[in-house]
Design an enzyme around this catalytic site. Structure first.
Site, mmCIF file in Angstrom:
data_model
loop_
_atom_site.group_PDB
_atom_site.id
_atom_site.type_symbol
_atom_site.label_atom_id
_atom_site.label_comp_id
_atom_site.label_asym_id
_atom_site.label_seq_id
_atom_site.Cartn_x
_atom_site.Cartn_y
_atom_site.Cartn_z
ATOM 1 N N PHE A 129 0.865 -1.179 0.000
ATOM 2 C CA PHE A 129 0.000 0.000 0.000
ATOM 3 C C PHE A 129 0.896 1.221 0.000
ATOM 4 O O PHE A 129 1.746 1.382 0.871
ATOM 5 C CB PHE A 129 -0.927 0.039 1.220
ATOM 6 C CG PHE A 129 -1.851 1.231 1.180
ATOM 7 C CD1 PHE A 129 -2.986 1.226 0.385
ATOM 8 C CD2 PHE A 129 -1.562 2.378 1.913
ATOM 9 C CE1 PHE A 129 -3.815 2.345 0.310
ATOM 10 C CE2 PHE A 129 -2.391 3.494 1.841
ATOM 11 C CZ PHE A 129 -3.515 3.468 1.045
ATOM 12 N N ASP A 214 9.256 2.295 1.647
ATOM 13 C CA ASP A 214 8.116 3.065 2.140
ATOM 14 C C ASP A 214 7.995 2.753 3.628
ATOM 15 O O ASP A 214 7.547 1.672 4.008
ATOM 16 C CB ASP A 214 6.846 2.677 1.363
ATOM 17 C CG ASP A 214 5.620 3.464 1.825
ATOM 18 O OD1 ASP A 214 5.678 4.060 2.925
ATOM 19 O OD2 ASP A 214 4.607 3.457 1.103
ATOM 20 N N LYS A 243 2.752 9.733 8.269
ATOM 21 C CA LYS A 243 2.035 9.313 9.484
ATOM 22 C C LYS A 243 2.592 9.867 10.811
ATOM 23 O O LYS A 243 2.305 10.999 11.144
ATOM 24 C CB LYS A 243 1.912 7.789 9.504
ATOM 25 C CG LYS A 243 0.971 7.308 8.379
ATOM 26 C CD LYS A 243 0.387 5.945 8.603
ATOM 27 C CE LYS A 243 -0.810 5.707 7.708
ATOM 28 N NZ LYS A 243 -0.518 5.042 6.442
HETATM 29 C C1 PLP Z 1 -0.752 5.338 4.983
HETATM 30 C C2 PLP Z 1 0.276 4.889 4.018
HETATM 31 C C3 PLP Z 1 0.501 5.560 2.809
HETATM 32 C C4 PLP Z 1 -0.357 6.715 2.354
HETATM 33 O O1 PLP Z 1 -0.286 7.793 3.214
HETATM 34 P P1 PLP Z 1 -1.390 8.968 3.078
HETATM 35 O O2 PLP Z 1 -0.907 9.991 4.058
HETATM 36 O O3 PLP Z 1 -2.700 8.362 3.433
HETATM 37 O O4 PLP Z 1 -1.362 9.441 1.688
HETATM 38 C C5 PLP Z 1 1.518 5.114 1.994
HETATM 39 N N1 PLP Z 1 2.285 4.086 2.340
HETATM 40 C C6 PLP Z 1 2.109 3.399 3.488
HETATM 41 C C7 PLP Z 1 3.002 2.257 3.832
HETATM 42 C C8 PLP Z 1 1.086 3.763 4.361
HETATM 43 O O5 PLP Z 1 0.876 3.079 5.488
#
Ligand code: PLP
Length: 389
Positions: A129, A214, A243
């Site tokens: 994700f 990520d 986050k």
């Molecule tokens: C939450 C998340 C995203 C996206 O972040 P947003 O601030 O919602 O755009 C991307 N990568 C990972 C691993 C995430 O947990």
């Protein structure tokens, strides 16, 4: 409930009025122990005094000026992130998806500037994700996120997580980068093994391509180290953050090596709000806490304790069969429905969050203590009994 809002969220019918530490207070008077942390965001808990004070102090002075000018607190945050990571440079934006977009653009322009414009493809992992923009849903590769939005952004090739042979097959003359989460969150708490990450690093070096992590969910101390990839000792060329970096204030960041930064010259990328003084003061206050002596050791200790207690509750396997993850980023593999378990836990005063693979995520604030772990496990025990009865 019908309202003026776009109906894109399946909302739980509760509204919170205030929070303190690991607890949230609902408008109807109920109190919850928050093991969702706004999906891994409120890592220092709610209403953290240091963060709140930094925000108030900065709000009195200056909210925003634009990246047309020097922003000393932005330089300071970059220096601190760089000093505590593999990276040489930092770029700031406003969300996770925006950070991943910037990372993808950096990978493309890096090769283009270095005479290989044909290298634009990115290898990603199944279950990944990376956000909800057009490019990041293509990177995530999940049909449920892509369906209905027209042609998928070109240039993403998916492999199974931890399948190094597949990664070798997927890398070709058009590959620019490999993008993985060291610990998948939304996908259901799946860890990339150390051998896999080491293999990707070797593969990237051999092919002259970039390795991107990520760490938007698994970074910022969540696993008991500042960065989740530290467990493997394998560093990337680019890393995305968001986050917990702002503990609730919207912020995203991309950390990268000098070689990558060198190709993102003026005019190639930008954002209006990214790195503004208010966001920077909050993120610097977050780092004050996370870099303090003992903070990460506490996360590691609480993570081990929570995991041990959760494993004791696996019991007869009628509700969940496995605990996985690292530090305070834990997932229960549900045997029934993860949604049912989340609802049953909420009834018992504990907030959690579902993930793919029928998993339930427990993402408590990193400041959690032993008594709160006991409280959460007691709630889980009652929830399991309620489901099994
Ligand atoms: C939450 C998340 C995203 C996206 O972040 P947003 O601030 O919602 O755009 C991307 N990568 C990972 C691993 C995430 O947990």
């Amino acid at each position: 409930m019908s309202s003026a809002l776009v109906q894109n969220y399946a909302r739980i019918d509760v509204a919170f009025e205030r929070g303190e530490g690991a607890y949230l207070h609902a408008e109807d008077g109920r109190r919850f122990l928050d093991f969702a942390s706004g999906i891994g965001v409120n890592s220092l808990g709610h209403a953290h005094p240091g963060v709140t004070q930094a925000l108030k102090d900065q709000a009195d002075k200056l909210l925003h000026v634009s990246n047309l000018y020097n922003i000393p607190s932005q330089t300071r945050l970059a220096e601190r992130l760089v000093a505590n990571s593999f990276a040489d440079r930092a770029f700031f934006c406003n969300s996770g998806a925006e950070a991943v977009e910037a990372a993808l653009k950096m990978a493309r322009i890096h090769h283009s500037t270095n005479g290989q414009p044909e290298r634009y493809r990115v290898v990603t992992a199944v279950g990944a994700f990376h956000g909800r923009t057009l490019a990041t849903i293509a990177a995530g590769g999940q049909a449920k996120h892509l369906d209905g939005f027209g042609p998928k952004v070109e240039g993403f090739d998916q492999i199974a997580l931890n399948d190094l042979d597949a990664a070798k097959q997927a890398v070709g003359p058009e590959t620019a980068a490999i993008l993985v989460e060291p610990l998948q969150g939304e996908g259901g708490i799946h860890m990339a093994d150390s051998e896999f990450l080491a293999g990707l690093r070797a593969l990237a070096d051999e092919a002259g391509i970039l390795l991107i992590y990520d760490e938007i969910q698994c970074g910022m101390g969540r696993t008991g180290k500042l960065w989740a990839h530290e467990w493997s000792g394998v560093t990337p060329d680019i890393m995305t953050l968001a986050k917990a970096l702002g503990n609730g204030f919207p912020i995203g960041a991309v950390l990268c090596t000098e070689a990558v930064a060198a190709t993102l010259v003026p005019g190639k990328h930008g954002t209006t709000f990214g790195g503004n003084p208010l966001a920077m003061s909050v993120a610097n206050a977050v780092l004050d806490e996370m870099l303090a002596d003992g903070f990460l050791a506490h996360v590691e200790r609480m993570g081990a304790l929570l995991r041990e207690r959760l494993e004791k509750l696996i019991g007869n396997k009628r509700v969940f069969s496995e605990v996985r993850g690292k530090g305070l980023m834990l997932g229960l593999q549900c045997t029934g429905s993860n949604l049912e378990l989340m609802a049953a836990l909420r009834e018992e005063g504990l907030l959690s969050v579902v993930a793919d693979s029928n998993a339930l995520r427990l993402l408590p604030p990193l400041i959690i203590d032993e008594a709160q772990i006991d409280e959460a496990c007691a709630a889980l025990q009652r929830a399991c009994a309620a489901i099994e009865s």
